[in-house]
Structures are given as structure tokens and as C-alpha cells.
Design an enzyme around this catalytic site. Structure first.
Site, PDB file in Angstrom:
ATOM      1  N   LYS A  22       0.837  -1.207   0.000  1.00 57.56           N
ATOM      2  CA  LYS A  22       0.000   0.000   0.000  1.00 57.56           C
ATOM      3  C   LYS A  22       0.874   1.260   0.000  1.00 57.56           C
ATOM      4  CE  LYS A  22      -1.772   1.586   4.059  1.00 57.56           C
ATOM      5  NZ  LYS A  22      -1.423   2.981   4.354  1.00 57.56           N
ATOM      6  N   ASN A  23       1.866   1.296   0.897  1.00 54.54           N
ATOM      7  CA  ASN A  23       2.637   2.529   1.069  1.00 54.54           C
ATOM      8  C   ASN A  23       3.675   2.755  -0.023  1.00 54.54           C
ATOM      9  OD1 ASN A  23       1.062   3.165   3.212  1.00 54.54           O
ATOM     10  ND2 ASN A  23       2.558   2.577   4.783  1.00 54.54           N
ATOM     11  N   CYS A 116      -5.060  12.368  13.480  1.00 55.00           N
ATOM     12  CA  CYS A 116      -5.716  11.096  13.195  1.00 55.00           C
ATOM     13  C   CYS A 116      -5.553  10.204  14.414  1.00 55.00           C
ATOM     14  CB  CYS A 116      -5.144  10.457  11.929  1.00 55.00           C
ATOM     15  SG  CYS A 116      -3.522   9.763  12.157  1.00 55.00           S
ATOM     16  N   ARG A 121       0.355  14.299  13.493  1.00 54.65           N
ATOM     17  CA  ARG A 121       0.845  14.113  12.121  1.00 54.65           C
ATOM     18  C   ARG A 121       0.792  15.379  11.253  1.00 54.65           C
ATOM     19  NH1 ARG A 121      -1.242   8.566   9.750  1.00 54.65           N
ATOM     20  NH2 ARG A 121       0.700   8.722   8.568  1.00 54.65           N
ATOM     21  N   ASP A 311       4.579   0.461  12.082  1.00 55.25           N
ATOM     22  CA  ASP A 311       3.385  -0.180  11.515  1.00 55.25           C
ATOM     23  C   ASP A 311       3.268  -1.655  11.908  1.00 55.25           C
ATOM     24  OD1 ASP A 311       2.664   2.183  10.353  1.00 55.25           O
ATOM     25  OD2 ASP A 311       3.391   1.681   8.351  1.00 55.25           O
ATOM     26  N   ARG A 405      -8.651  -0.713   4.451  1.00 56.87           N
ATOM     27  CA  ARG A 405      -7.756   0.303   3.877  1.00 56.87           C
ATOM     28  C   ARG A 405      -6.416  -0.307   3.477  1.00 56.87           C
ATOM     29  NH1 ARG A 405      -6.097   4.371   7.637  1.00 56.87           N
ATOM     30  NH2 ARG A 405      -4.749   4.728   5.871  1.00 56.87           N
TER      31      ARG A 405
HETATM   32  N1  EPU Z   1       6.396  14.545  11.007  1.00 54.26           N
HETATM   33  C1  EPU Z   1       6.363  15.868  11.328  1.00 54.26           C
HETATM   34  N2  EPU Z   1       6.163  16.765  10.312  1.00 54.26           N
HETATM   35  C2  EPU Z   1       6.005  16.384   9.025  1.00 54.26           C
HETATM   36  C3  EPU Z   1       6.027  15.016   8.705  1.00 54.26           C
HETATM   37  C4  EPU Z   1       6.236  14.108   9.719  1.00 54.26           C
HETATM   38  O1  EPU Z   1       6.526  16.254  12.490  1.00 54.26           O
HETATM   39  O2  EPU Z   1       5.820  17.245   8.154  1.00 54.26           O
HETATM   40  C5  EPU Z   1       6.608  13.555  12.068  1.00 54.26           C
HETATM   41  C6  EPU Z   1       5.373  12.668  12.287  1.00 54.26           C
HETATM   42  O3  EPU Z   1       4.411  13.278  13.110  1.00 54.26           O
HETATM   43  C7  EPU Z   1       5.986  11.437  12.900  1.00 54.26           C
HETATM   44  C8  EPU Z   1       7.337  11.343  12.190  1.00 54.26           C
HETATM   45  O4  EPU Z   1       7.594  12.631  11.647  1.00 54.26           O
HETATM   46  O5  EPU Z   1       6.201  11.640  14.275  1.00 54.26           O
HETATM   47  C9  EPU Z   1       7.430  10.333  11.071  1.00 54.26           C
HETATM   48  O6  EPU Z   1       6.254  10.370  10.277  1.00 54.26           O
HETATM   49  P1  EPU Z   1       6.283  10.155   8.701  1.00 54.26           P
HETATM   50  O7  EPU Z   1       6.158  11.476   8.055  1.00 54.26           O
HETATM   51  O8  EPU Z   1       7.429   9.300   8.329  1.00 54.26           O
HETATM   52  O9  EPU Z   1       4.916   9.371   8.467  1.00 54.26           O
HETATM   53  P2  EPU Z   1       4.050   9.459   7.157  1.00 54.26           P
HETATM   54  O10 EPU Z   1       4.950   9.686   6.003  1.00 54.26           O
HETATM   55  O11 EPU Z   1       2.909  10.366   7.370  1.00 54.26           O
HETATM   56  C10 EPU Z   1       4.243   6.922   6.513  1.00 54.26           C
HETATM   57  C11 EPU Z   1       3.280   5.780   6.313  1.00 54.26           C
HETATM   58  C12 EPU Z   1       2.683   5.375   7.661  1.00 54.26           C
HETATM   59  C13 EPU Z   1       3.838   4.976   8.590  1.00 54.26           C
HETATM   60  C14 EPU Z   1       4.850   6.110   8.712  1.00 54.26           C
HETATM   61  C15 EPU Z   1       6.082   5.746   9.521  1.00 54.26           C
HETATM   62  C16 EPU Z   1       2.498   6.166   4.071  1.00 54.26           C
HETATM   63  C17 EPU Z   1       1.361   6.526   3.165  1.00 54.26           C
HETATM   64  N3  EPU Z   1       2.243   6.187   5.386  1.00 54.26           N
HETATM   65  O12 EPU Z   1       3.468   7.974   7.078  1.00 54.26           O
HETATM   66  O13 EPU Z   1       1.851   4.249   7.416  1.00 54.26           O
HETATM   67  O14 EPU Z   1       3.333   4.666   9.868  1.00 54.26           O
HETATM   68  O15 EPU Z   1       5.298   6.519   7.397  1.00 54.26           O
HETATM   69  O16 EPU Z   1       6.737   4.663   8.971  1.00 54.26           O
HETATM   70  O17 EPU Z   1       3.572   5.824   3.607  1.00 54.26           O
HETATM   71  C18 EPU Z   1       0.074   2.769   7.828  1.00 54.26           C
HETATM   72  O18 EPU Z   1       0.317   2.233   6.738  1.00 54.26           O
HETATM   73  O19 EPU Z   1      -0.709   2.249   8.679  1.00 54.26           O
HETATM   74  C19 EPU Z   1       0.728   4.031   8.173  1.00 54.26           C
HETATM   75  C20 EPU Z   1       0.266   4.836   9.132  1.00 54.26           C
END
Ligand code: EPU
Length: 425
Positions: A22-23, A116, A121, A311, A405
Site C-alpha cells: 500500500k505505502n 488522526c 501528524r 506499523d 484500507r
Molecule cells: N512529522 C512531522 N512533520 C512532518 C512530517 C512528519 O513532524 O511534516 C513527524 C510525524 O508526526 C511522525 C514522524 O515525523 O512523528 C514520522 O512520520 P512520517 O512522516 O514518516 O509518516 P508518514 O509519512 O505520514 C508513513 C506511512 C505510515 C507509517 C509512517 C512511519 C504512508 C502513506 N504512510 O506515514 O503508514 O506509519 O510513514 O513509517 O507511507 C500505515 O500504513 O498504517 C501508516 C500509518
């Protein structure tokens, strides 16, 4: 509303095939926006999130044909550059259209995702990154708008924390920027490698794959291409843990064991026997001479890749509720990712939380007992499925739309391993 009913206590046995990730599918579909033409993606999982993303692509003016697991996306026309709140609130990954739209059309507008079930996030790293490439970003009425009048210009961008989707968004934007962009403290998840491979196949010039410093040498134009989504490492890990929690033995095929270094080490520490080749894994469960399941208590701390994935935190916690001792689970990525704890406790689990740590006292031979529970987010839901499969008696999980999802054919796949699991209205 549909519920999932599980009659637990059956050791899972057999063979199971893993779907595309998915990701990885979501950023790769977003990347098609960078170049006009018809792109082909193979191994695309049929999930609620992929269908939502395709709806968003249609709203932007693209068309697609999705047959089996092959997706043809025609991005010749883009006549809209907005991702609405209605879509973003159901799928945060919609934010991934910001980078490619900005690079191709010079403007993009996406609803702010808001909080969420797993934490606040924010998307400040994405916004800061686009600004460093020269875009003007404004926040108004719940939307972020990014615009550039004369093309993006490469720069050095540093992330405070390695963020998966911020790294992906910046990679896509930088691919068409003027000059070089260096992303420092970039995320290194395998899904990012999949995206980099796709961008390179489209004509992008990128160095530093799999490292925390990625350099993108911007090019003037990209071209439609054909690519394949990598196997879902989180789905793989979820089924490995499910087999282990029920004391079963199974072979997982069409997966990529090298994408799960931390989980495989932790499962071995917990007593499971694992063997692997390039694309399959075999797991068997530890038993005493009298045939009792003997899971060793094992601690985990979630970290960016190659550390233990957040995850797969909830699923490992479900496994540890069955161990013979005490384990500590530290969640360092998201601030609110223990929503499954109260639900696991309804099945008799003994778990206490304190901030970012959960203290699990395994039930050992006493095990868990089925109960009605509620799914709160995608991965929390899969931990409830694992606990329900291992528990004696009946577990009924409501709000299963979360599971849809991210897990393709979950009921069919588990039934194939001998589980007694079905949907009911
Ligand atoms: N963060 C910030 N600011 C930002 C972006 C991130 O503070 O602008 C923080 C987040 O709050 C978190 C950390 O950085 O504490 C890491 O978050 P990340 O941005 O890596 O998460 P994401 O890109 O929003 C993806 C996956 C998630 C997975 C996370 C961590 C996708 C579509 N989603 O989310 O997947 O948990 O990386 O590996 O790739 C899931 O599939 O169930 C899922 C939640």
C-alpha cells in the site's frame, strides 16, 4: 455495519501470498502525475486506500484502467490541482499529490489532513521543503496552497526527523527542479527505493538510494514508464506474527524478507524458527516437549527504517501478550499509537502504558479469551485480528473498514491458512 467474527485457537498452517505494498503503491501512483502519458504499474493491491487515491487522480483530470493488479494511468490531462478535505480526511496520503502537481503545473492545493487516530501528524516538513525549492506556500481555510511562477529551483533540504511521505514529496518535486536538490536526513524505507527506481525509469537523475542523503539532479522533462510495486512488508510481518501467535507453521511467498530485518531478528529472539530465501519466508513456532507454545518475552522500540517499524508495533504487542514473561514496547514515531491496548485488554491481556512505553505481562499458557472489540486504526485493527485468532472462543471486531484500507483479501488469506474467520452484518 460489517463485523469480523473469529473463532480463535486454530494454529495457522499452509502457504500465503503477499500483495503489493500500500505505502509504495500510493506514492508511485502520485508520481505518474509528473509526466504526461500512460503509465503502467504492476502488483497494485486492490485496497480501499488505492481506490480512494484513484478517485483523487480522476478528480485531477486523469483516467485509468485497473484490471487485476495492473493499473494503467493516463496523466495526459490535468485540469484540476486540488485534493479536497473529503478525500484527505479519509486518506492522509493524498498529500502526496502536492509535490508532483507543483512540479508539473506550478500550483497545488491540498486540504490539511488534521490529526488522526495515531497522532497529530503535521505536514510542516513537506511545506518547508517546497519553500526551500522556491515555492510560496499559504495556509487558508484548512487548505495548504503551494505555487511557483518560474519553476522550482534545487536546494539543500534537511528534515529534523526522517519522514517517509515528506521525503517522497520532495523527491518528486525536485525531479523537475532546476539544478540539484540534496535531501538530508531522508527516510530510507524500502517504499522510497521503489519510488526512486520509478523516477529513474521516467528519466530522473537521482543518487543516494537507500541512504539518508539523497541527491536529485533536476531534469527538464520526465516520461511515462512501466514499473512494479514491491511486496508489502507490513502485510508480510502481520501474517508472520499471526502464524506465530497461533503456534502455527507457514510459508509466506511473493515477499521480500530483506525488507524486514528488525522484525525477523525479534521473532527469532521470541523463539520462532525462520528460514528465508529471496522472496519467501517459512516460520515455525517454538513448542515444549509436551507441545505447549513457548513464546519468549521480547522488547521492541520502533524506529525509522531499518529499525523496527511502527506499523508492526501493535501486532508484536498482541504476540507479546501470549509470551511467558514481561516485555516493554517503546513507540518513538507516533505519540498516540497505543489505541489497541484497551481493546487487547478486553481479551484478557495485561498491558499498562506510561507515555511512549507499554509494559506487557504475557499470559503464557492461560492465553487470551475472545470478546467483542472495536478497531480504531489500520494497524491496531490487525493486532486485534491476531489476538482474536490466538484467543480461545469468539472475538467480534467492529469498524473493520480500517482493515480494508490496507489488507487485501484478509479473510480469504487467513481462511486459506485454516483460520475460522468471516464477515457478518
Ligand atoms: N512529522 C512531522 N512533520 C512532518 C512530517 C512528519 O513532524 O511534516 C513527524 C510525524 O508526526 C511522525 C514522524 O515525523 O512523528 C514520522 O512520520 P512520517 O512522516 O514518516 O509518516 P508518514 O509519512 O505520514 C508513513 C506511512 C505510515 C507509517 C509512517 C512511519 C504512508 C502513506 N504512510 O506515514 O503508514 O506509519 O510513514 O513509517 O507511507 C500505515 O500504513 O498504517 C501508516 C500509518
Amino acid at each position: 455495519m460489517e463485523k469480523l467474527v473469529i473463532e480463535g485457537g486454530v494454529p495457522l498452517r499452509g502457504e500465503l501470498k503477499i500483495s503489493g505494498a500500500k505505502n509504495a503503491a500510493l506514492p508511485l501512483i502520485a508520481a505518474t502525475l509528473l509526466a504526461p502519458g500512460t503509465h503502467v504499474l504492476h502488483n497494485v493491491p486492490n485496497l480501499r486506500d488505492t481506490r480512494t487515491f484513484l478517485k483523487l487522480m480522476e478528480e485531477l483530470g486523469c483516467s485509468y484502467d485497473y484490471t487485476g493488479t495492473t493499473l494503467n494511468v493516463d496523466t495526459t490531462t490535468i485540469n484540476h490541482s486540488e485534493a479536497s478535505y473529503d478525500l484527505v480526511k479519509t486518506m492522509r496520503a493524498s498529500v502526496l499529490v502536492l509535490g508532483p502537481l507543483l512540479a508539473r503545473t506550478g500550483a497545488a492545493k491540498v486540504s490539511l489532513p488534521g490529526g488522526c487516530a495515531i497522532g497529530a501528524r503535521p505536514i510542516d516538513f513537506h511545506i518547508k521543503g517546497f519553500e526551500q525549492l522556491g515555492a510560496v506556500c499559504t495556509l487558508e481555510s484548512g487548505y495548504v496552497t503551494a505555487a511557483i511562477s518560474d519553476g522550482l529551483v534545487g536546494n539543500t533540504v534537511y528534515f529534523d526527523i526522517p519522514s517517509v511521505t515528506a521525503t517522497e514529496n520532495l523527491l518528486m518535486a525536485a525531479a523537475l527542479a532546476k539544478g540539484d536538490t540534496v535531501i538530508k536526513n531522508a527516510a530510507r524505507e524500502p517504499e522510497i527505493g521503489n519510488l526512486i527506481d520509478m523516477l529513474i525509469s521516467m528519466g530522473a537523475e537521482i543518487d543516494g538510494r537507500d541512504s539518508d542523503t539523497i541527491t536529485v539532479h533536476g531534469v527538464k522533462q520526465l516520461y511515462a514508464a512501466e514499473n512494479r510495486i514491491i511486496p508489502d512488508r507490513i502485510e508480510t510481518g502481520t501474517y508472520l506474527i499471526a502464524v506465530g501467535a497461533t503456534g502455527g507453521e507457514a510459508t509466506i511467498t511473493d515477499c521480500c524478507p530483506s525488507h524486514l530485518p528488525a522484525l525477523l531478528e525479534k521473532l527469532r529472539k521470541a523463539g520462532f524458527t525462520l528460514s528465508e530465501d529471496e522472496s519467501s519466508l517459512h516460520i515455525s513456532s517454538p513448542r515444549s516437549t509436551e507441545g505447549r507454545l513457548l513464546i519468549q518475552n521480547t522488547d521492541i522500540t520502533t524506529r525509522p527504517y531499518p529499525g523496527y517499524p511502527t506499523d508492526l508495533q501493535a501486532q508484536f504487542m498482541a504476540l507479546m501478550t501470549l509470551s511467558g514473561g514481561a516485555s516493554i514496547i517503546h513507540e518513538t514515531i507516533f505519540e498516540n499509537r497505543f489505541m489497541h491496548v484497551a481493546e487487547l485488554c478486553r481479551l484478557g491481556a495485561d498491558i499498562k502504558t506510561d507515555g511512549k512505553s507499554a509494559f506487557v505481562t504475557g499470559k503464557g499458557e492461560a492465553g487470551l479469551v475472545g470478546a467483542p472489540v472495536m478497531a480504531t486504526d489500520l494497524r491496531a485493527s490487525s493486532s486485534l485480528v491476531i489476538a482474536g485468532l490466538a484467543a480461545s472462543g469468539k472475538t467480534v471486531i467492529s469498524r473493520i473498514y480500517h482493515l480494508e484500507r490496507g489488507y487485501e483479501n484478509l479473510v480469504e488469506k487467513l481462511t486459506g491458512l485454516g483460520a475460522r474467520i468471516w464477515k457478518e452484518r
